[in-house]
Design a protein around this motif. Structure first.
Motif, PDB file in Angstrom:
ATOM      1  N   GLY A 182       1.071  -1.747   0.273  1.00 21.12           N
ATOM      2  CA  GLY A 182       0.044   0.121  -0.340  1.00 21.12           C
ATOM      3  C   GLY A 182       0.821   1.221  -0.293  1.00 21.12           C
ATOM      4  O   GLY A 182       0.386   2.444  -0.303  1.00 21.12           O
ATOM      5  N   LYS A 183       1.974   1.266  -0.400  1.00 15.00           N
ATOM      6  CA  LYS A 183       2.944   2.707   0.209  1.00 15.00           C
ATOM      7  C   LYS A 183       4.055   2.254  -1.491  1.00 15.00           C
ATOM      8  O   LYS A 183       4.382   1.568  -1.878  1.00 15.00           O
ATOM      9  N   ARG A 184       3.463   3.623  -1.621  1.00 13.89           N
ATOM     10  CA  ARG A 184       4.059   4.021  -3.089  1.00 13.89           C
ATOM     11  C   ARG A 184       5.764   5.037  -2.764  1.00 13.89           C
ATOM     12  O   ARG A 184       5.526   6.233  -1.944  1.00 13.89           O
ATOM     13  N   VAL A 185       6.553   4.682  -2.581  1.00 11.88           N
ATOM     14  CA  VAL A 185       7.995   5.292  -3.559  1.00 11.88           C
ATOM     15  C   VAL A 185       8.741   4.923  -4.813  1.00 11.88           C
ATOM     16  O   VAL A 185       8.496   4.734  -5.589  1.00 11.88           O
ATOM     17  N   VAL A 186       8.608   6.060  -5.352  1.00 10.16           N
ATOM     18  CA  VAL A 186       9.055   6.510  -7.258  1.00 10.16           C
ATOM     19  C   VAL A 186      10.119   7.255  -7.354  1.00 10.16           C
ATOM     20  O   VAL A 186      10.196   8.932  -6.479  1.00 10.16           O
ATOM     21  N   PRO A 187      11.254   7.125  -7.214  1.00  9.01           N
ATOM     22  CA  PRO A 187      12.798   8.173  -7.700  1.00  9.01           C
ATOM     23  C   PRO A 187      12.527   8.722  -8.549  1.00  9.01           C
ATOM     24  O   PRO A 187      11.791   7.730  -9.357  1.00  9.01           O
ATOM     25  N   TYR A 188      13.355  10.019  -8.321  1.00  9.56           N
ATOM     26  CA  TYR A 188      13.303  10.285  -9.072  1.00  9.56           C
ATOM     27  C   TYR A 188      15.125  11.203  -9.489  1.00  9.56           C
ATOM     28  O   TYR A 188      15.540  11.103  -8.503  1.00  9.56           O
ATOM     29  N   TRP A 189      15.002  11.746 -10.776  1.00  6.15           N
ATOM     30  CA  TRP A 189      15.953  12.365 -10.923  1.00  6.15           C
ATOM     31  C   TRP A 189      16.122  13.823 -11.476  1.00  6.15           C
ATOM     32  O   TRP A 189      14.939  14.014 -11.972  1.00  6.15           O
ATOM     33  N   MET A 190      17.127  14.666 -10.987  1.00  7.37           N
ATOM     34  CA  MET A 190      16.991  16.152 -12.167  1.00  7.37           C
ATOM     35  C   MET A 190      18.060  15.849 -13.022  1.00  7.37           C
ATOM     36  O   MET A 190      19.073  15.664 -12.723  1.00  7.37           O
ATOM     37  N   GLY A 191      17.771  16.608 -14.141  1.00  3.95           N
ATOM     38  CA  GLY A 191      18.790  17.129 -15.495  1.00  3.95           C
ATOM     39  C   GLY A 191      18.649  18.970 -14.482  1.00  3.95           C
ATOM     40  O   GLY A 191      18.134  19.374 -14.471  1.00  3.95           O
ATOM     41  N   GLY A 192      19.907  19.553 -14.900  1.00  6.30           N
ATOM     42  CA  GLY A 192      19.788  20.825 -14.476  1.00  6.30           C
ATOM     43  C   GLY A 192      21.927  20.953 -15.393  1.00  6.30           C
ATOM     44  O   GLY A 192      23.028  19.934 -15.875  1.00  6.30           O
ATOM     45  N   TYR A 193      22.010  22.216 -15.334  1.00  5.50           N
ATOM     46  CA  TYR A 193      23.076  23.428 -15.708  1.00  5.50           C
ATOM     47  C   TYR A 193      23.999  23.274 -14.547  1.00  5.50           C
ATOM     48  O   TYR A 193      23.489  23.754 -13.387  1.00  5.50           O
ATOM     49  N   ALA A 194      25.194  23.137 -14.547  1.00  2.88           N
ATOM     50  CA  ALA A 194      25.640  23.986 -13.503  1.00  2.88           C
ATOM     51  C   ALA A 194      26.692  25.303 -13.758  1.00  2.88           C
ATOM     52  O   ALA A 194      26.988  25.000 -15.441  1.00  2.88           O
ATOM     53  N   MET A 195      27.518  25.955 -13.230  1.00  4.94           N
ATOM     54  CA  MET A 195      28.589  26.635 -13.730  1.00  4.94           C
ATOM     55  C   MET A 195      29.577  26.638 -13.397  1.00  4.94           C
ATOM     56  O   MET A 195      29.686  26.202 -11.585  1.00  4.94           O
ATOM     57  N   THR A 196      30.749  26.180 -13.465  1.00  5.27           N
ATOM     58  CA  THR A 196      32.441  26.238 -12.603  1.00  5.27           C
ATOM     59  C   THR A 196      32.711  28.330 -12.583  1.00  5.27           C
ATOM     60  O   THR A 196      32.384  28.352 -12.633  1.00  5.27           O
ATOM     61  N   SER A 197      33.085  27.751 -10.920  1.00  5.31           N
ATOM     62  CA  SER A 197      33.239  29.000 -10.644  1.00  5.31           C
ATOM     63  C   SER A 197      34.246  30.287 -10.838  1.00  5.31           C
ATOM     64  O   SER A 197      34.740  30.788 -10.724  1.00  5.31           O
ATOM     65  N   LYS A 198      35.450  29.580 -11.968  1.00  2.00           N
ATOM     66  CA  LYS A 198      36.120  30.031 -12.341  1.00  2.00           C
ATOM     67  C   LYS A 198      35.803  30.838 -13.540  1.00  2.00           C
ATOM     68  O   LYS A 198      36.732  31.422 -14.691  1.00  2.00           O
ATOM     69  N   THR A 199      35.032  30.298 -14.063  1.00  3.56           N
ATOM     70  CA  THR A 199      34.367  31.041 -15.262  1.00  3.56           C
ATOM     71  C   THR A 199      34.201  32.983 -15.698  1.00  3.56           C
ATOM     72  O   THR A 199      34.113  33.444 -14.490  1.00  3.56           O
ATOM     73  N   LYS A 200      34.739  33.190 -16.332  1.00  3.67           N
ATOM     74  CA  LYS A 200      35.097  34.870 -16.136  1.00  3.67           C
ATOM     75  C   LYS A 200      33.931  35.622 -16.956  1.00  3.67           C
ATOM     76  O   LYS A 200      33.878  36.435 -17.295  1.00  3.67           O
ATOM     77  N   HIS A 201      32.800  34.618 -16.982  1.00  2.60           N
ATOM     78  CA  HIS A 201      31.145  35.097 -17.740  1.00  2.60           C
ATOM     79  C   HIS A 201      30.110  34.914 -16.615  1.00  2.60           C
ATOM     80  O   HIS A 201      29.086  34.375 -17.654  1.00  2.60           O
ATOM     81  N   PRO A 202      30.374  34.824 -15.515  1.00  2.00           N
ATOM     82  CA  PRO A 202      28.935  33.905 -14.874  1.00  2.00           C
ATOM     83  C   PRO A 202      27.553  34.585 -14.925  1.00  2.00           C
ATOM     84  O   PRO A 202      26.513  34.019 -15.022  1.00  2.00           O
ATOM     85  N   GLU A 203      27.857  36.130 -15.754  1.00  2.00           N
ATOM     86  CA  GLU A 203      25.923  36.800 -15.801  1.00  2.00           C
ATOM     87  C   GLU A 203      25.654  36.436 -17.209  1.00  2.00           C
ATOM     88  O   GLU A 203      24.769  35.386 -17.222  1.00  2.00           O
ATOM     89  N   GLU A 204      26.818  35.890 -17.900  1.00  2.00           N
ATOM     90  CA  GLU A 204      26.199  35.680 -19.280  1.00  2.00           C
ATOM     91  C   GLU A 204      25.917  33.903 -18.361  1.00  2.00           C
ATOM     92  O   GLU A 204      25.002  33.482 -19.925  1.00  2.00           O
ATOM     93  N   ALA A 205      26.818  33.334 -17.965  1.00  2.00           N
ATOM     94  CA  ALA A 205      26.283  31.255 -17.928  1.00  2.00           C
ATOM     95  C   ALA A 205      25.058  32.269 -17.395  1.00  2.00           C
ATOM     96  O   ALA A 205      23.881  31.158 -17.693  1.00  2.00           O
ATOM     97  N   TRP A 206      24.997  32.533 -16.359  1.00  2.00           N
ATOM     98  CA  TRP A 206      23.753  32.396 -15.313  1.00  2.00           C
ATOM     99  C   TRP A 206      22.158  32.764 -16.302  1.00  2.00           C
ATOM    100  O   TRP A 206      21.082  32.089 -16.732  1.00  2.00           O
TER     101      TRP A 206
END
Lengths: 304, 444
Positions: free
Chosen positions: B318-342
């Motif tokens: 009677g109990k359900r658990v559904v695993p889920y995953w997320m796709g998404g984007y990350a930015m490297t901390s050393k990028t020279k253009h954080p604002e554009e990447a965002w």
């Protein structure tokens, strides 16, 4: 002019030619490979995760390596593979070369066909063989079925994961076959004629003329074969992912995983150096043993 | 030739081949993918701002989905004249190697598509904290904040910007159910119902099974973890840097035993060799049902002559658990253009969500975009419920730990192999797993 001629004696001239022909390989080695090799030697004494700076830890990687059962497993798998595939490859490629060393019409066509697999992409070939060895509808078990043998679960049963990769290695014998073929054609026919006059049969001629005359070529194929076999990678990487239960975890695959999957470049470098020393050891043993069995025409020393 | 020299030559040959292999491993598959190329755009005309180029690496999902990604980047570039995103599509394995090398060489990529191995970059401080941008630019009421929690690696700040969800559903072949006179799966199914149906849907000819009720698609750790979670079990209470995982619990034992029994006791699922023999299994109509990722829809929607439908994952008592995953984007901390990447990241989370919803390849994170999207023509009856009603039962199917991948490779997969080859008991396997995995996780 006079002076120059004195300096450029015939043997010097030959040596010079030799170095000129070798120079592309040597220059490439120095520029592209010596640096990375020196770096990997250094990394093998560090803890290095690629992302940060390496930290010196002395012999710790090598100590960990001795205690790591998977390193041993990987060397075991690699050595079994090499011990089986190298002799098999040497014999099969020699037999093929003998077959193709005949003056039949269209023999060039056959030579090309037999050489062709050696130039095909490793990944494509790996996938092709995976189908051939499919336990239930692959060609191999179908053929075994025809002669009443129930084929094993290739790649799925851990005892039957390595053998198909060994059999597969024969696919690439075209290269050494070609070298044999060149060697066979370099054997002067008067030796065979003399043998025939002395009453030697085909088999004795093969044993006492072909084999000794071919020994430098066998020597070459043996060395390159061992070096190649100890570095087998693609099959384990593409076909089996090292499994089942690490039955096909080749050393270079384990090295690769440590470097790029587990971010342990230092440890991976240590494995690389142990593998290198292993290859060096085998190569040295064979070189040392070569005077006993390799016959060089024109160098009587070796034939004694 | 003196002996000394031959010696040296042999050494040389050995070195050459060794290094050559090393190199070919490194350059394999690095085809110059991605649209356009050059990193140095010339300064643009007049008094306009200089165009900023961003390097973006993501993994490939095959031709159909890659085409959607290329289109996405193109639409972004067209609508943002000051920014040029250059995408490189690579095989999954290559992707992380390439990012690592870019970070190591001091010329980091600006953006990358996230997956679990990248957690190591976060641990090394190489991923940018995106929370300030979230706070500044995003209306969080359009998202399910609770589902985003796993990406708060430090408990407070988002380090990855989610773009889509993936989850598990139950797929079934309607024709095979009809033929066996078995009722279609419903949202109320328990695993007992699943097993009963699987028994009826398994067909033997002589001693050879020609049709299986189900497959071992839940055999991977995240599959049996979900079954354990449905019984209230878990591997850890903290998926971020767990120092210790528990495998040897009654719930996890039940879960694995249930799966192993499908092969060796119930004979309703193929073992590895039989699975191999069935070929395209579900696609070829030789498997009646299986629990699989909603990413399989991409292939399924194009199949002809296969009458399939879907239902939510079955429940355990009677109990359900559904695993889920997320796709998404990350930015490297050393990028020279954080604002554009965002700007790019923000666009994928906002403006592009409706397109994403329309394409139906991924579940969009934006609630409003999802509501606006119409059901696709190919969607079968159970589509909406199975694909979109899972959120209340959702539990993330990831564990983030530096040595986790090593633990999976060295311990979990080999022991899984042995359990599903019936070479080791579930109990013994889990005991070994618990001990060996924790040894690896404890490594500095």
């Amino acid at each position: 002019m006079n002076l120059k001629r004195k300096w450029l004696t015939r043997s010097r001239r030959e040596a010079l030619d030799c170095y000129i022909f070798m120079s592309p390989a040597i220059i490439g080695l120095v520029i592209f490979m010596l640096g990375p090799m020196a770096a990997s030697a250094y990394f093998s004494f560090t803890k290095y995760d690629i992302l940060g700076a390496p930290a010196w830890i002395g012999l710790d990687n090598y100590k960990a390596l001795i205690k790591d059962p998977l390193t041993w497993q990987s060397f075991k798998v690699t050595l079994i593979y090499s011990a089986a595939s190298v002799p098999l490859g040497l014999v099969v490629s020699l037999l093929l070369a003998l077959l193709l060393n005949r003056s039949i019409k269209g023999i060039f066509l056959f030579r090309t066909i037999f050489y062709l697999p050696a130039v095909m992409s490793g990944v494509a070939v790996a996938l092709l063989w995976k189908w051939i060895f499919n336990p239930d509808f692959g060609l191999m078990n179908w053929a075994l079925g025809l002669i009443g043998i129930h084929g094993p679960k290739w790649f799925i049963d851990e005892h039957w994961a390595l053998p198909p990769i060994i059999i597969m290695s024969l696919w690439g014998v075209g290269g050494s076959m070609l070298v044999y073929l060149a060697g066979l054609q370099g054997i002067p026919t008067d030796l065979y004629e003399a043998g025939e006059i002395d009453g030697a049969g085909a088999f004795r001629r093969f044993l006492h003329i072909t084999i000794p005359m071919l020994s430098p070529v066998i020597f070459f194929n043996l060395i390159t074969g061992i070096i190649g076999a100890l570095q087998v990678f693609t099959e384990g990487f593409i076909m089996t992912a090292g499994g089942p239960n690490n039955a096909t975890l080749f050393s270079v695959l384990y090295l690769y995983r440590n470097a790029f999957d587990y971010l342990q470049m230092g440890y991976a470098s240590a494995i690389a150096w142990v593998l290198f020393l292993l290859i060096l050891l085998f190569t040295l043993i064979i070189f040392k043993s070569s005077p006993m069995w390799v016959f060089y025409e024109g160098s009587r020393r070796s034939s004694k | 030739m003196g002996r000394q020299k031959r010696w040296a030559l042999g050494l040389l040959a050995a070195m050459l081949t060794l290094t050559m292999y090393g190199c070919s491993g490194g350059s394999k598959g690095t085809s110059p993918a991605g649209p356009g190329a050059s990193g140095n755009e010339p300064a643009s005309e007049g008094g306009k701002k200089e165009k900023v180029s961003l390097n973006f690496i993501r993994w490939s999902n095959g031709p159909a989905l890659d085409a959607e990604e290329k289109d996405k980047v193109k639409r972004f570039n067209d609508s943002h004249p000051d920014i040029q995103v250059n995408m490189t599509l690579l095989p999954w394995d290559e992707t992380f190697k390439k990012i690592e090398l870019s970070l190591a060489s001091g010329t980091p990529v600006d953006l990358f598509y996230w997956d679990v191995p990248a957690y190591a970059y976060y641990k090394k401080g190489l991923m940018a904290n995106l929370q300030p941008y979230f706070d500044r630019d995003l209306d969080m009421s359009d998202y399910d904040g609770k589902l985003f929690e796993p990406f708060k690696f430090d408990g407070q700040n988002m380090y990855v910007a989610p773009e889509n969800y993936q989850t598990l559903v139950l797929y079934y072949n309607k024709d095979l159910f009809d033929k066996a006179h078995v009722a279609y799966p419903t949202a109320d199914w328990n695993w007992d119902d699943f097993l009963n149906a699987a028994r009826k849907l398994t067909v033997k000819q002589g001693d050879k099974t020609v049709q299986f009720g189900t497959t071992m698609s839940l055999g991977a750790w995240w599959g049996w973890m979900a079954l354990s979670q449905e019984q209230g079990g878990s591997l850890t209470d903290n998926i971020h840097d767990p120092q210790k995982l528990t495998f040897d619990t009654p719930q996890t034992r039940n879960a694995l035993q249930f799966l192993q029994d499908l092969i060796y006791k119930e004979h309703v699922a193929p073992d590895a060799a039989q699975a191999n023999a069935l070929g395209g299994d579900f696609m070829t109509g030789k498997i009646a049902m299986y629990v699989g990722g909603d990413w399989d829809l991409g292939t399924l929607k194009d199949t002809k002559n296969l009458h399939w439908d879907m239902a939510p994952m079955p429940k355990w008592d009677g109990k359900r658990v559904v695993p889920y995953w997320m796709g998404g984007y990350a930015m490297t901390s050393k990028t020279k253009h954080p604002e554009e990447a965002w700007q790019f990241i923000k666009w994928t989370m906002t403006d592009n969500q409706e397109t994403l919803a329309k394409q139906q390849s991924w579940i969009p994170v934006s609630k409003s975009a999802l509501e606006k999207a119409k059901l696709p023509e190919w969607a079968p009856k159970g589509y909406e419920e199975a694909r979109f009603a899972w959120k209340k039962d959702a539990v993330i199917g990831d564990i983030y730990q530096l040595n986790w991948r090593e633990a999976q490779d060295k311990v979990i997969s080999p022991i899984d192999d042995q359990i599903f080859a019936n070479k080791i008991s579930v109990e013994e396997g889990l005991k070994q797993m618990e001990q060996q995995v924790n040894e690896i996780l404890a490594k500095p």
